[in-house]
Scaffold this motif. Sequence first.
Motif, PDB file in Angstrom:
ATOM      1  N   ALA A 103     -15.015  27.278  11.824  1.00  0.00           N
ATOM      2  CA  ALA A 103     -15.352  27.614  13.203  1.00  0.00           C
ATOM      3  C   ALA A 103     -14.980  26.672  14.285  1.00  0.00           C
ATOM      4  O   ALA A 103     -14.275  26.791  15.298  1.00  0.00           O
ATOM      5  N   GLN A 104     -15.118  25.204  13.865  1.00  0.00           N
ATOM      6  CA  GLN A 104     -14.608  24.178  14.709  1.00  0.00           C
ATOM      7  C   GLN A 104     -13.319  24.010  14.788  1.00  0.00           C
ATOM      8  O   GLN A 104     -12.615  23.498  15.759  1.00  0.00           O
ATOM      9  N   LEU A 105     -12.754  24.193  13.415  1.00  0.00           N
ATOM     10  CA  LEU A 105     -11.173  24.145  13.396  1.00  0.00           C
ATOM     11  C   LEU A 105     -10.558  25.235  14.389  1.00  0.00           C
ATOM     12  O   LEU A 105      -9.612  24.923  15.196  1.00  0.00           O
ATOM     13  N   LYS A 159     -21.513  27.115   1.618  1.00  0.00           N
ATOM     14  CA  LYS A 159     -20.852  28.001   2.369  1.00  0.00           C
ATOM     15  C   LYS A 159     -21.122  27.877   3.758  1.00  0.00           C
ATOM     16  O   LYS A 159     -20.212  28.185   4.716  1.00  0.00           O
ATOM     17  N   LYS A 160     -22.316  27.673   4.258  1.00  0.00           N
ATOM     18  CA  LYS A 160     -22.773  27.532   5.583  1.00  0.00           C
ATOM     19  C   LYS A 160     -22.069  26.436   6.375  1.00  0.00           C
ATOM     20  O   LYS A 160     -21.598  26.494   7.298  1.00  0.00           O
ATOM     21  N   LYS A 161     -21.848  25.181   5.404  1.00  0.00           N
ATOM     22  CA  LYS A 161     -20.992  24.067   5.987  1.00  0.00           C
ATOM     23  C   LYS A 161     -19.693  24.449   6.156  1.00  0.00           C
ATOM     24  O   LYS A 161     -18.892  24.005   6.994  1.00  0.00           O
ATOM     25  N   LEU A 221     -13.085  19.863   4.144  1.00  0.00           N
ATOM     26  CA  LEU A 221     -13.080  21.166   3.406  1.00  0.00           C
ATOM     27  C   LEU A 221     -13.119  20.816   1.744  1.00  0.00           C
ATOM     28  O   LEU A 221     -13.458  21.824   1.094  1.00  0.00           O
ATOM     29  N   ASP A 222     -12.422  19.829   1.477  1.00  0.00           N
ATOM     30  CA  ASP A 222     -12.494  19.497   0.106  1.00  0.00           C
ATOM     31  C   ASP A 222     -13.989  19.447  -0.457  1.00  0.00           C
ATOM     32  O   ASP A 222     -14.035  19.676  -1.692  1.00  0.00           O
TER      33      ASP A 222
END
Length: 840
Positions: free
Chosen positions: A683-685, A675-677, A669-670
Motif C-alpha cells: 500500500a505504501q509503495l 501478510k499484514k506487514k 519485502l524480502d
Amino acid sequence: MQKTEGTSMKKDHNGNSRIERISRGIKDRTYEIKTLNEQLTLANEELKITNEELNEYKKQLEELVSIRTHELQKKEQSLKYKNTLEKLITEISTRFFDLAPERVSENIDIALGEICGFIKADAAFLLEMSQVDNQYSMVNSWNKKTVSWNKEYFDNAPFEDIAQWYSSKKDKDQFIIHSKDDLPDNSFIRADFSHSGNKSMIIIPILFQEKLIGFVGFSSVKSKHVWNPDEISLIRITGEIFVNALKRKAAEKILIESERNYREIFNATNEAIFIYDIRQAKIIDVNPAALRLYGITHEEAVNQSLFSYSEKISGFNYEGAKEKIQQAIQTGTAEFEWLIYTKSGETRWVEISLKSTEIAGDWRIIAVMRDISERKKSQTLIAQSEERFRSIIQYLTDIIWIIDKKITISYESPSSWQVLGYPPGYLIGRNGLDIIHPDDMTVVMKELKEVFDKVNDHLPTEFRVRHANGSWISLEVIANNMLEHPAIEGIVITGRDVTERNRVEKALRISESKFRNIFNNSTDAIAIVGANYSLLEVNEEFMNLTGFTPEESRKMKLTEIITDSYLPIVVDKMMRIFQNDYQPAVECEIASKSKEVFPAEINSKLIEYEGDHVLISVIRNITERRFMENRILDTIISTEEQEREKFARNLHDDLGPLLSSIKMYVNSLDSAIDKKKHDFVIAQLKKIITEVIQSTKELSNDLSPHVLINYGLLAALEWFINQLKLPVSISLESNLKEERYPSSVELSMYRIIKELINNTLKHAQASHIHIKLHRILKKVHLIYSDDGIGFKESWNDNIVSMGMGMSNIISRSRLINATSKFFNNAPHGMSFEMEIPVEQ
C-alpha cells in the motif's frame, strides 16, 4: 710778462685754464652720453611694447580669420541645404503644372515619398474631408516597405471621431503625436497609430478659404522623430501644394465636362462655325451646320482656306478674305456680309463674324456664318452669336476688366467672378478703385495716369484687391489704352492672381532663414566622404564625437578613425556603395582624437555633391545599445542557469526522497513474511508511486506545459491559477477564447505571466492579483496589477535598476517584438502593461 717753465696755462677771458675747459667738456659729453643711453633704454622699452602689441594683434587677427572661415563654411553648408530644399519644393510645385488630372494622385504619392526621404520619415498620408457626408478618407499615402500600413482604416471614416479632439486644441496649426494617448479614443487614426507601431507622428490641418478640408501627416516608426519648425513649414507648404493640385484636378474635371458641353453645343448649333489656324492659314475644325451649309464633308473642309468656297466675283475673293482676317487679327473682331457658293454650285448670302482669340496657346480665328439668304433674318442670330462669343472668354483664367475715363468698370470677364468671388455683374458700374488696397493706391494712380497719357510701357503692375470674403489677394495687371477703339472705348485691364506665387516666394525666403543650421543641428555625426575616403565636410556632432577640429578633419580620411580590425569590412561596403550597390548599415569601432575607442554604426548613401558622386555617412554612437545587448544576453544565460538549478533542485527534493522510499520498501519485502506487514508495504509503495507520477507531471509541466501546447494560452493560465490554491485571489479577464498563436508567442506570454505571479507572491505581500488579456485588432494587450506594497521609492523604469526577474520579463517581451512597461503605484501595488503584435 715773465714766462714759467712747463705747460703754458693760458687762460680765457673768464680766467679758466685750458685743462679746466677740457675737464668741463668731458663732463658735459659724459652727461650727454648718459642722457642718450637713458633715451635709448626708453626707446628699447617702447619697441618691446610695440612688438608685444603686434604679436597680440596678429593673434587676434588669426582668431578672427578662423572665426570668419568657420562662418563662411556654415553659410556655404546652409546655402547647399537651402538649394536642396528649394529644388525639392520647386520640383514638387512645378510638377503639377499642366499635369493631366488622372496623374495628380500618382504624383502626390511620389511627392510624399520624396518628402519622407528628405525629412527621414517612414510614412505619410493625405486625408480629405467630405463636407457633404461629414466623413474623411485617405486619398493619398506613402510608406516604406518595412512599415505596415492599412489604408482601409481611413475609407469613409466618420469625422466625429476626431472633430471634438480637433476643436479642443488651442494651437490648430499642427499636432505632434508621440503616443496613442495623444489621439482621440476609439478613432480610426488612433487604431492605425497603434497598429503601425508609430513612434511619433505630425498632423497638419489644411485650410481652404478658411475651411478645414483635410490633413497631411507624416510618421516615424523606427524612432521618435523630433519635428522641427523647418520640417513643419515644408510639410505645410507641400500640403497646400497638394490641395491646390487636387482642387485643380477637380476644376479640370469640371472644365472637361464643360468642354464636353461646349462640343455638344458646338455640334448642335444651327449656325456654321469654322475654327481657323492663323499661323498655318487653314481650317482646323468645323461644326455639322457648316458642313450642311456648304454641302461638303468634314474631310473636305479641314486643311482648306477659310474662304475657299467664296464666290469669285469682285469683293468676295481670296484677297478680300485676307483683308477681313487681318482686320480681325488687328482689332480682335470683324463682322461683314459675304457671298459664298456651295459644293452644288448654289450661292448664298451669309453674315460672317470673325474673332481672333488664343486657344490652347495658339491664335485662332473663330468664324461664325449665318445664312441671311432669306432677307437676312439675322436679329436673333446676332444675339446668339454675341452669347457664343462670350462663352469663348469664360475659359480664360486671367481677369479682364474694361474701365472708362471715370475709372468705372463697364465690363468684367467670368474669370473675375471666379477669382474675386463677387457675384456676376456686381462690379459693373462701380468705381474700380473701391477694391484697391489703401496702401497700394498711390502706385495704382501713378500707373493709371501713365496709361491714360499713353506713356506706359505695358509693363505689369502688382497691387492688392479685396476679395468678396474680405481677404486681400495680389494681382499682376497690364493695362492697354483703347479709349479710341469704337468697339471698346475704355482701358482694357488684364490681370492674373499671383497670391499663391507671392506666398511661395515668401515661404522660400522664410525657409532660407530657418534652414541655415540643419546640418550642424543633427543629433548624429554626419560626414561627406569623397571617392578616396577623404572627409569633405563634417558637422558639429562629428567634431563632438571624435574631438577633431574642422581644419583637422579636412586633412583626414574616414578610414583613419576606423580601427584596424573593422577597416577591411568598412572599406568593402563603401566601395560597393560607390558602385551604386545598396549596403545596410555597418557596425565598427571608431578611435577619437583622444585615442578613446567606442562602437559605432555607419549608414552611408551615394549622393551627388558639387558635381561628384560622394557618400553621406551618418555615424551613430551605439555604446548604450551594445550595453543593452550584453545585458540581455547575460539575462538569458542567467535565466537558463536558474531553470537548470530549479529542475535539479526539484529532482533532488521531490523525486529523490520518494525513489529512496520505494527502494526501502522494496528491500523490506524480502523479509516481510507477515501478510499484514506485506500488505502495508504494498500500500505504501502504491501511494509513493502515485506521488512520484504526480511530481513527474509537475516537473514536465514546468519544462513544457502540455495544457498550453494542447489547449492554448487561456486554458494553460486557468489551469496554472487553479493549481496554486493560495490565499491570494487571482482574477483573469480575457476575450481570447480558443484562439491560438505561434508557440513561441504563447510560451513567452505564459512564462511572463507566471514570472509576474511568482514575483508578486515572493515580494509584494498582495491580497489580490488582476490579469486582463484582450485581443484588439492585430495586438494582444496584457494588463497585470496587484495591490501589494509596490516597488521601492528609489526604483525607476530602467533595466539597469531592475532585478533578475523583471529583466527576464523585459527580455522575453523583446524576443516576441512586444512593447512593455512597469508602473510603480506604491504603496498601493504595481502594474505591468504589454502589447504583443499578432497576425489575424
